[in-house]
Design a protein around this motif. Structure first.
Motif, mmCIF file in Angstrom:
data_model
loop_
_atom_site.group_PDB
_atom_site.id
_atom_site.type_symbol
_atom_site.label_atom_id
_atom_site.label_comp_id
_atom_site.label_asym_id
_atom_site.label_seq_id
_atom_site.Cartn_x
_atom_site.Cartn_y
_atom_site.Cartn_z
ATOM 1 N N PRO A 53 -1.694 -5.649 -1.738
ATOM 2 C CA PRO A 53 -2.083 -5.588 -0.322
ATOM 3 C C PRO A 53 -3.411 -6.319 -0.125
ATOM 4 C CG PRO A 53 -2.512 -3.469 -1.395
ATOM 5 C CD PRO A 53 -1.861 -4.345 -2.412
ATOM 6 N N TYR A 54 -3.621 -6.890 1.042
ATOM 7 C CA TYR A 54 -2.646 -7.074 2.136
ATOM 8 C C TYR A 54 -2.288 -8.555 2.296
ATOM 9 C CZ TYR A 54 -3.430 -2.271 3.634
ATOM 10 O OH TYR A 54 -3.492 -0.912 3.672
ATOM 11 N N GLU A 73 -1.244 1.454 -13.434
ATOM 12 C CA GLU A 73 -2.044 0.605 -12.545
ATOM 13 C C GLU A 73 -1.480 0.711 -11.137
ATOM 14 O OE1 GLU A 73 -2.567 -3.522 -13.390
ATOM 15 O OE2 GLU A 73 -3.317 -3.175 -15.429
ATOM 16 N N ALA A 74 -2.378 0.686 -10.165
ATOM 17 C CA ALA A 74 -2.048 0.554 -8.752
ATOM 18 C C ALA A 74 -3.366 0.268 -8.060
ATOM 19 C CB ALA A 74 -1.408 1.827 -8.196
ATOM 20 N N GLY A 75 -3.317 -0.262 -6.853
ATOM 21 C CA GLY A 75 -4.556 -0.490 -6.139
ATOM 22 C C GLY A 75 -4.561 -1.779 -5.349
ATOM 23 N N ALA A 76 -5.768 -2.173 -4.975
ATOM 24 C CA ALA A 76 -5.959 -3.356 -4.136
ATOM 25 C C ALA A 76 -7.312 -3.984 -4.442
ATOM 26 C CB ALA A 76 -5.879 -2.983 -2.659
ATOM 27 N N ASP A 77 -7.407 -5.275 -4.178
ATOM 28 C CA ASP A 77 -8.685 -5.975 -4.350
ATOM 29 C C ASP A 77 -9.427 -6.045 -3.022
ATOM 30 O OD1 ASP A 77 -6.696 -7.755 -3.377
ATOM 31 O OD2 ASP A 77 -7.927 -9.465 -3.930
ATOM 32 N N ASP A 109 0.827 -1.211 0.000
ATOM 33 C CA ASP A 109 0.000 0.000 0.000
ATOM 34 C C ASP A 109 0.860 1.258 0.000
ATOM 35 O OD1 ASP A 109 1.012 -0.030 2.564
ATOM 36 O OD2 ASP A 109 -0.916 0.211 3.575
ATOM 37 N N ASN A 110 2.115 1.110 -0.482
ATOM 38 C CA ASN A 110 3.064 2.220 -0.370
ATOM 39 C C ASN A 110 3.950 2.275 -1.607
ATOM 40 O OD1 ASN A 110 4.875 4.138 0.385
ATOM 41 N ND2 ASN A 110 5.718 3.023 2.124
ATOM 42 N N HIS A 143 -6.582 -7.968 8.957
ATOM 43 C CA HIS A 143 -7.656 -7.952 7.966
ATOM 44 C C HIS A 143 -8.243 -9.358 7.829
ATOM 45 C CE1 HIS A 143 -6.550 -3.897 6.892
ATOM 46 N NE2 HIS A 143 -5.306 -4.284 6.701
ATOM 47 N N GLU A 144 -9.544 -9.468 8.035
ATOM 48 C CA GLU A 144 -10.200 -10.767 8.044
ATOM 49 C C GLU A 144 -10.230 -11.414 6.667
ATOM 50 O OE1 GLU A 144 -14.084 -10.388 9.700
ATOM 51 O OE2 GLU A 144 -13.366 -9.729 11.671
ATOM 52 N N GLN A 145 -10.189 -12.730 6.669
ATOM 53 C CA GLN A 145 -10.251 -13.507 5.433
ATOM 54 C C GLN A 145 -11.631 -13.359 4.791
ATOM 55 O OE1 GLN A 145 -9.556 -17.674 6.074
ATOM 56 N NE2 GLN A 145 -9.388 -18.165 3.895
ATOM 57 N N GLY A 146 -11.662 -13.436 3.446
ATOM 58 C CA GLY A 146 -12.922 -13.351 2.711
ATOM 59 C C GLY A 146 -13.121 -11.975 2.109
ATOM 60 N N VAL A 147 -14.351 -11.698 1.697
ATOM 61 C CA VAL A 147 -14.670 -10.386 1.138
ATOM 62 C C VAL A 147 -14.353 -9.315 2.182
ATOM 63 C CG1 VAL A 147 -16.484 -8.902 0.224
ATOM 64 C CG2 VAL A 147 -16.430 -11.326 -0.383
ATOM 65 N N ASN A 148 -13.563 -8.329 1.788
ATOM 66 C CA ASN A 148 -13.097 -7.343 2.762
ATOM 67 C C ASN A 148 -12.926 -5.980 2.073
ATOM 68 O OD1 ASN A 148 -11.617 -5.818 4.690
ATOM 69 N ND2 ASN A 148 -10.915 -7.714 5.657
ATOM 70 N N GLU A 149 -14.013 -5.231 2.009
ATOM 71 C CA GLU A 149 -13.962 -3.900 1.393
ATOM 72 C C GLU A 149 -13.128 -2.928 2.208
ATOM 73 O OE1 GLU A 149 -17.653 -2.202 0.243
ATOM 74 O OE2 GLU A 149 -18.385 -4.019 -0.739
ATOM 75 N N ARG A 150 -13.090 -3.139 3.501
ATOM 76 C CA ARG A 150 -12.329 -2.232 4.364
ATOM 77 C C ARG A 150 -10.837 -2.298 4.032
ATOM 78 N NH1 ARG A 150 -9.527 -2.709 9.174
ATOM 79 N NH2 ARG A 150 -9.416 -0.780 10.416
ATOM 80 N N ALA A 151 -10.308 -3.506 3.833
ATOM 81 C CA ALA A 151 -8.888 -3.653 3.497
ATOM 82 C C ALA A 151 -8.576 -2.951 2.183
ATOM 83 C CB ALA A 151 -8.520 -5.133 3.412
ATOM 84 N N GLN A 152 -9.446 -3.114 1.197
ATOM 85 C CA GLN A 152 -9.250 -2.442 -0.084
ATOM 86 C C GLN A 152 -9.261 -0.925 0.075
ATOM 87 O OE1 GLN A 152 -12.560 -2.621 -2.820
ATOM 88 N NE2 GLN A 152 -11.226 -2.583 -4.626
ATOM 89 N N ALA A 153 -10.212 -0.431 0.849
ATOM 90 C CA ALA A 153 -10.331 1.017 1.039
ATOM 91 C C ALA A 153 -9.099 1.588 1.738
ATOM 92 C CB ALA A 153 -11.595 1.327 1.833
ATOM 93 N N LEU A 154 -8.621 0.912 2.767
ATOM 94 C CA LEU A 154 -7.440 1.389 3.490
ATOM 95 C C LEU A 154 -6.212 1.408 2.582
ATOM 96 C CD1 LEU A 154 -7.926 -0.434 6.916
ATOM 97 C CD2 LEU A 154 -8.064 2.030 6.503
ATOM 98 N N ALA A 155 -6.043 0.349 1.797
ATOM 99 C CA ALA A 155 -4.888 0.275 0.905
ATOM 100 C C ALA A 155 -4.941 1.376 -0.144
ATOM 101 C CB ALA A 155 -4.829 -1.097 0.240
#
Length: 334
Positions: A300-301, A225-229, A204-205, A239-251
Protein backbone atom coordinates in the motif's frame (compact mmCIF):
# COMPACT_ATOMS: atom_id res chain seq x y z
CA UNK A 1 5.31 -32.67 20.90
CA UNK A 2 3.94 -31.39 24.20
CA UNK A 3 4.41 -34.84 25.74
CA UNK A 4 8.06 -34.80 24.72
CA UNK A 5 8.47 -31.39 26.35
CA UNK A 6 7.07 -32.71 29.63
CA UNK A 7 9.49 -35.64 29.57
CA UNK A 8 12.46 -33.35 28.97
CA UNK A 9 11.55 -31.04 31.83
CA UNK A 10 10.72 -33.69 34.37
CA UNK A 11 13.34 -36.31 33.56
CA UNK A 12 15.99 -34.23 31.82
CA UNK A 13 16.16 -36.61 28.86
CA UNK A 14 17.94 -35.61 25.67
CA UNK A 15 18.75 -32.13 26.89
CA UNK A 16 22.21 -30.66 27.41
CA UNK A 17 20.77 -27.69 29.28
CA UNK A 18 22.36 -26.30 32.36
CA UNK A 19 19.07 -24.79 33.47
CA UNK A 20 15.90 -24.75 31.38
CA UNK A 21 13.64 -22.13 32.89
CA UNK A 22 9.88 -22.37 32.49
CA UNK A 23 10.03 -19.27 30.28
CA UNK A 24 12.07 -21.23 27.74
CA UNK A 25 9.37 -23.82 27.06
CA UNK A 26 7.59 -23.00 23.81
CA UNK A 27 5.09 -25.46 22.40
CA UNK A 28 2.19 -25.78 20.00
CA UNK A 29 -1.37 -26.77 20.83
CA UNK A 30 -3.86 -26.77 17.99
CA UNK A 31 -3.62 -23.38 16.33
CA UNK A 32 -1.91 -21.75 19.30
CA UNK A 33 1.68 -21.04 20.23
CA UNK A 34 2.22 -21.52 23.97
CA UNK A 35 4.95 -20.09 26.18
CA UNK A 36 5.05 -21.80 29.57
CA UNK A 37 1.71 -23.42 28.62
CA UNK A 38 0.04 -20.02 28.15
CA UNK A 39 -1.20 -18.73 24.77
CA UNK A 40 1.33 -16.38 23.19
CA UNK A 41 0.33 -13.71 20.68
CA UNK A 42 3.24 -12.33 18.66
CA UNK A 43 3.28 -8.54 18.83
CA UNK A 44 6.40 -8.29 16.82
CA UNK A 45 8.75 -6.39 14.59
CA UNK A 46 11.32 -7.43 11.99
CA UNK A 47 14.68 -6.26 13.25
CA UNK A 48 17.80 -5.83 11.11
CA UNK A 49 19.57 -2.68 12.35
CA UNK A 50 22.15 -1.38 9.87
CA UNK A 51 23.83 2.00 10.60
CA UNK A 52 24.26 4.80 8.08
CA UNK A 53 27.06 4.19 5.61
CA UNK A 54 27.14 0.43 6.24
CA UNK A 55 25.68 -2.78 4.87
CA UNK A 56 26.40 -4.75 8.02
CA UNK A 57 24.00 -5.33 10.88
CA UNK A 58 25.08 -3.76 14.15
CA UNK A 59 23.63 -3.84 17.66
CA UNK A 60 25.33 -0.64 18.83
CA UNK A 61 21.89 0.94 19.38
CA UNK A 62 20.35 -2.15 20.99
CA UNK A 63 19.63 -0.58 24.39
CA UNK A 64 17.89 2.40 22.80
CA UNK A 65 16.02 0.13 20.39
CA UNK A 66 14.75 -2.16 23.13
CA UNK A 67 13.50 0.83 25.12
CA UNK A 68 11.49 1.98 22.10
CA UNK A 69 10.22 -1.55 21.48
CA UNK A 70 9.02 -1.90 25.07
CA UNK A 71 7.19 1.43 24.80
CA UNK A 72 5.50 0.20 21.63
CA UNK A 73 4.38 -3.03 23.32
CA UNK A 74 6.60 -5.24 21.16
CA UNK A 75 7.16 -8.67 22.68
CA UNK A 76 8.92 -10.39 19.77
CA UNK A 77 11.63 -9.58 17.25
CA UNK A 78 12.27 -11.49 14.05
CA UNK A 79 15.89 -11.53 12.88
CA UNK A 80 16.92 -12.74 9.44
CA UNK A 81 20.21 -14.24 10.58
CA UNK A 82 21.42 -15.64 13.89
CA UNK A 83 22.70 -13.38 16.66
CA UNK A 84 26.09 -14.82 17.56
CA UNK A 85 26.78 -12.42 20.45
CA UNK A 86 25.29 -13.98 23.58
CA UNK A 87 25.30 -10.64 25.42
CA UNK A 88 22.87 -9.32 22.78
CA UNK A 89 20.50 -12.22 23.40
CA UNK A 90 20.90 -11.68 27.14
CA UNK A 91 19.83 -8.05 26.83
CA UNK A 92 16.88 -8.98 24.63
CA UNK A 93 15.72 -11.57 27.17
CA UNK A 94 16.22 -9.14 30.06
CA UNK A 95 13.87 -6.73 28.27
CA UNK A 96 11.19 -9.44 28.26
CA UNK A 97 11.35 -9.83 24.48
CA UNK A 98 11.53 -13.09 22.53
CA UNK A 99 13.37 -13.68 19.24
CA UNK A 100 12.44 -15.65 16.14
CA UNK A 101 15.90 -16.56 14.84
CA UNK A 102 16.25 -17.08 11.11
CA UNK A 103 18.67 -19.33 9.25
CA UNK A 104 19.44 -18.79 5.57
CA UNK A 105 20.15 -21.59 3.13
CA UNK A 106 23.62 -20.43 2.06
CA UNK A 107 25.44 -17.98 4.34
CA UNK A 108 28.99 -19.08 3.49
CA UNK A 109 28.96 -21.69 6.21
CA UNK A 110 27.99 -19.26 8.97
CA UNK A 111 25.17 -21.07 10.76
CA UNK A 112 23.45 -21.89 7.48
CA UNK A 113 21.33 -24.78 6.28
CA UNK A 114 23.56 -25.81 3.35
CA UNK A 115 26.58 -26.52 5.55
CA UNK A 116 24.52 -27.89 8.43
CA UNK A 117 26.14 -25.44 10.85
CA UNK A 118 22.72 -24.08 11.83
CA UNK A 119 22.51 -27.06 14.19
CA UNK A 120 25.63 -25.82 16.00
CA UNK A 121 23.78 -22.59 16.75
CA UNK A 122 20.64 -24.42 17.84
CA UNK A 123 22.64 -26.59 20.24
CA UNK A 124 24.46 -23.60 21.70
CA UNK A 125 21.43 -21.36 22.22
CA UNK A 126 18.47 -23.72 22.60
CA UNK A 127 18.38 -23.10 26.35
CA UNK A 128 18.41 -19.32 26.06
CA UNK A 129 15.31 -17.51 27.34
CA UNK A 130 15.32 -15.13 24.35
CA UNK A 131 14.46 -17.87 21.83
CA UNK A 132 10.83 -18.20 20.71
CA UNK A 133 11.18 -20.19 17.47
CA UNK A 134 13.71 -21.24 14.86
CA UNK A 135 12.95 -19.99 11.35
CA UNK A 136 14.21 -21.62 8.14
CA UNK A 137 14.38 -19.46 5.02
CA UNK A 138 12.64 -16.29 3.92
CA UNK A 139 10.37 -16.25 0.84
CA UNK A 140 12.42 -18.96 -0.87
CA UNK A 141 9.32 -20.12 -2.72
CA UNK A 142 9.83 -17.06 -4.95
CA UNK A 143 13.27 -18.33 -5.95
CA UNK A 144 13.25 -21.81 -7.51
CA UNK A 145 16.37 -20.72 -9.44
CA UNK A 146 18.32 -21.08 -6.17
CA UNK A 147 17.37 -24.78 -6.08
CA UNK A 148 18.14 -26.06 -9.58
CA UNK A 149 14.90 -24.60 -10.90
CA UNK A 150 12.69 -26.85 -8.78
CA UNK A 151 11.23 -25.43 -5.57
CA UNK A 152 10.50 -28.96 -4.37
CA UNK A 153 14.24 -29.24 -3.72
CA UNK A 154 13.88 -26.45 -1.18
CA UNK A 155 10.82 -27.99 0.47
CA UNK A 156 12.66 -31.30 0.87
CA UNK A 157 15.62 -29.47 2.43
CA UNK A 158 13.31 -27.39 4.61
CA UNK A 159 11.54 -30.44 6.01
CA UNK A 160 14.81 -32.25 6.67
CA UNK A 161 16.29 -29.21 8.42
CA UNK A 162 13.19 -28.90 10.63
CA UNK A 163 13.48 -32.57 11.52
CA UNK A 164 17.15 -32.07 12.44
CA UNK A 165 16.22 -29.25 14.80
CA UNK A 166 13.54 -31.39 16.44
CA UNK A 167 16.14 -34.07 17.14
CA UNK A 168 18.30 -31.56 19.04
CA UNK A 169 15.80 -29.12 20.57
CA UNK A 170 12.63 -30.35 22.24
CA UNK A 171 11.35 -27.03 23.55
CA UNK A 172 11.10 -24.66 20.56
CA UNK A 173 8.92 -24.92 17.44
CA UNK A 174 10.29 -24.60 13.93
CA UNK A 175 8.81 -22.12 11.49
CA UNK A 176 9.51 -20.76 8.03
CA UNK A 177 8.72 -17.44 6.37
CA UNK A 178 6.80 -18.38 3.24
CA UNK A 179 5.91 -15.87 0.57
CA UNK A 180 2.13 -15.63 1.06
CA UNK A 181 -0.03 -18.79 1.39
CA UNK A 182 1.83 -22.13 1.01
CA UNK A 183 0.36 -24.38 -1.64
CA UNK A 184 -0.49 -28.09 -1.37
CA UNK A 185 2.99 -29.12 -2.44
CA UNK A 186 4.63 -27.04 0.29
CA UNK A 187 2.28 -28.30 2.98
CA UNK A 188 2.51 -31.96 1.96
CA UNK A 189 6.31 -31.90 1.72
CA UNK A 190 6.91 -30.06 5.02
CA UNK A 191 5.08 -31.87 7.84
CA UNK A 192 7.93 -31.01 10.22
CA UNK A 193 7.14 -27.30 10.14
CA UNK A 194 5.29 -26.55 13.38
CA UNK A 195 4.22 -22.96 12.69
CA UNK A 196 3.85 -21.39 9.26
CA UNK A 197 5.01 -17.80 8.91
CA UNK A 198 3.74 -15.93 5.87
CA UNK A 199 5.02 -12.71 4.35
CA UNK A 200 1.73 -11.17 3.25
CA UNK A 201 1.38 -7.97 1.25
CA UNK A 202 -2.25 -7.65 0.22
CA UNK A 203 -2.59 -3.87 0.26
CA UNK A 204 -3.84 -2.72 3.68
CA UNK A 205 -6.18 -5.69 4.12
CA UNK A 206 -4.57 -9.10 4.75
CA UNK A 207 -7.70 -10.64 6.29
CA UNK A 208 -8.38 -12.97 3.33
CA UNK A 209 -5.29 -15.00 4.27
CA UNK A 210 -6.90 -16.24 7.49
CA UNK A 211 -9.88 -18.20 6.08
CA UNK A 212 -7.60 -19.42 3.29
CA UNK A 213 -5.21 -20.84 5.88
CA UNK A 214 -8.03 -22.28 7.98
CA UNK A 215 -9.20 -24.23 4.94
CA UNK A 216 -5.86 -25.93 4.29
CA UNK A 217 -4.21 -26.48 7.68
CA UNK A 218 -4.88 -26.90 11.39
CA UNK A 219 -1.43 -25.64 12.40
CA UNK A 220 -0.61 -22.22 13.86
CA UNK A 221 0.30 -19.38 11.52
CA UNK A 222 1.50 -15.81 11.89
CA UNK A 223 2.35 -12.97 9.54
CA UNK A 224 6.14 -13.06 9.41
CA UNK A 225 6.03 -9.86 7.36
CA UNK A 226 3.31 -7.30 6.67
CA UNK A 227 3.21 -3.54 6.57
CA UNK A 228 3.78 -0.46 4.47
CA UNK A 229 6.54 1.99 3.63
CA UNK A 230 6.49 5.75 4.20
CA UNK A 231 7.23 6.83 0.63
CA UNK A 232 4.66 7.22 -2.15
CA UNK A 233 6.23 6.75 -5.58
CA UNK A 234 3.09 8.19 -7.16
CA UNK A 235 0.09 10.08 -5.86
CA UNK A 236 -2.70 7.58 -5.38
CA UNK A 237 -5.94 7.19 -3.41
CA UNK A 238 -5.55 10.67 -1.97
CA UNK A 239 -2.01 10.04 -0.69
CA UNK A 240 0.53 12.61 -1.84
CA UNK A 241 3.68 11.63 -3.70
CA UNK A 242 6.98 11.62 -1.78
CA UNK A 243 7.70 10.99 1.88
CA UNK A 244 4.33 10.17 3.42
CA UNK A 245 4.22 8.94 7.02
CA UNK A 246 0.47 9.34 7.12
CA UNK A 247 -0.07 6.76 4.36
CA UNK A 248 2.17 4.29 6.18
CA UNK A 249 0.36 4.87 9.47
CA UNK A 250 -3.09 4.40 7.94
CA UNK A 251 -2.06 1.20 6.17
CA UNK A 252 -0.45 -0.32 9.26
CA UNK A 253 -3.46 0.57 11.40
CA UNK A 254 -5.70 -1.35 8.99
CA UNK A 255 -3.31 -4.31 8.79
CA UNK A 256 -2.99 -4.62 12.57
CA UNK A 257 -6.77 -4.40 13.02
CA UNK A 258 -7.15 -7.38 10.69
CA UNK A 259 -4.51 -9.38 12.56
CA UNK A 260 -5.98 -8.87 16.01
CA UNK A 261 -9.53 -9.51 14.81
CA UNK A 262 -8.43 -12.97 13.72
CA UNK A 263 -6.45 -14.33 16.65
CA UNK A 264 -8.49 -17.54 16.54
CA UNK A 265 -6.47 -18.34 13.40
CA UNK A 266 -3.49 -15.98 13.46
CA UNK A 267 -0.88 -16.03 16.25
CA UNK A 268 0.23 -12.48 15.53
CA UNK A 269 2.61 -10.53 13.32
CA UNK A 270 6.17 -9.32 13.03
CA UNK A 271 5.58 -6.02 11.26
CA UNK A 272 8.17 -4.95 8.72
CA UNK A 273 10.20 -3.25 10.10
CA UNK A 274 11.75 -1.54 13.13
CA UNK A 275 14.05 0.97 11.46
CA UNK A 276 14.60 2.44 8.01
CA UNK A 277 17.40 0.71 6.08
CA UNK A 278 19.57 3.09 4.11
CA UNK A 279 21.68 0.20 2.78
CA UNK A 280 19.05 -1.23 0.47
CA UNK A 281 18.86 1.09 -2.56
CA UNK A 282 21.64 3.42 -3.69
CA UNK A 283 23.97 5.60 -1.60
CA UNK A 284 24.64 4.14 1.85
CA UNK A 285 24.91 7.60 3.37
CA UNK A 286 21.53 8.96 2.27
CA UNK A 287 17.96 7.72 2.14
CA UNK A 288 17.05 6.79 -1.43
CA UNK A 289 13.65 6.01 -2.95
CA UNK A 290 13.59 2.79 -4.91
CA UNK A 291 14.46 -0.78 -4.22
CA UNK A 292 12.75 -3.95 -5.23
CA UNK A 293 11.17 -7.02 -3.70
CA UNK A 294 9.52 -9.99 -5.42
CA UNK A 295 5.73 -10.17 -5.65
CA UNK A 296 5.43 -6.74 -4.06
CA UNK A 297 2.62 -5.15 -6.07
CA UNK A 298 0.42 -5.48 -2.99
CA UNK A 299 2.36 -2.82 -1.07
CA UNK A 300 0.00 0.00 0.00
CA UNK A 301 -0.81 2.43 -1.41
CA UNK A 302 1.27 2.71 -4.56
CA UNK A 303 2.28 -0.91 -5.18
CA UNK A 304 5.91 0.13 -4.91
CA UNK A 305 8.17 -1.12 -2.10
CA UNK A 306 10.57 1.73 -1.41
CA UNK A 307 12.93 -0.45 0.56
CA UNK A 308 14.61 2.28 2.62
CA UNK A 309 11.39 3.66 4.16
CA UNK A 310 9.84 0.76 6.08
CA UNK A 311 10.77 1.59 9.67
CA UNK A 312 8.40 2.50 12.47
CA UNK A 313 11.32 4.72 13.48
CA UNK A 314 13.76 6.43 11.16
CA UNK A 315 17.46 5.62 11.11
CA UNK A 316 18.07 8.17 13.90
CA UNK A 317 15.38 6.45 16.02
CA UNK A 318 12.90 9.30 15.69
CA UNK A 319 9.37 7.93 15.95
CA UNK A 320 7.32 7.98 12.78
CA UNK A 321 3.54 8.36 12.83
CA UNK A 322 3.19 4.60 12.51
CA UNK A 323 5.08 4.06 15.78
CA UNK A 324 2.06 5.41 17.63
CA UNK A 325 -0.24 3.15 15.58
CA UNK A 326 1.81 0.12 16.61
CA UNK A 327 1.89 1.28 20.24
CA UNK A 328 -1.90 1.54 20.37
CA UNK A 329 -2.44 -1.82 18.67
CA UNK A 330 0.12 -3.77 20.69
CA UNK A 331 -0.91 -2.26 24.02
CA UNK A 332 -4.62 -2.80 23.33
CA UNK A 333 -5.37 0.93 23.22
CA UNK A 334 -7.95 2.62 21.02
Amino acid sequence: MRLIIVIVIVLGLGCSCKNVSSESVVSVSGRQILVNNKPYTIKGICYHPVPKGSKQRSFVTLTQDLTLMKEAGINTIRVYEPIADESVLDEIAAAGIKAIVGFGYNQDGKYDILSGTFIDYVNHYKDHDAILMWELGNEYNYHPEWFDGDIKNWYKTLNEAADAIHQHDYVHPVTTAHGDLPDKIALSMCPNIDVWGMNVYRWDNPETIFPEWEAVSEKPMYLSEAGADSYMTIEKEGHEQGVNERAQALANASILRDVFKNTNICSGVTLFSFTDGWWKAGNLDIQDPGGWAPNSSGVPYDGSPNEEYWGIVDINRNKKQTFHVVKRAYNGLK
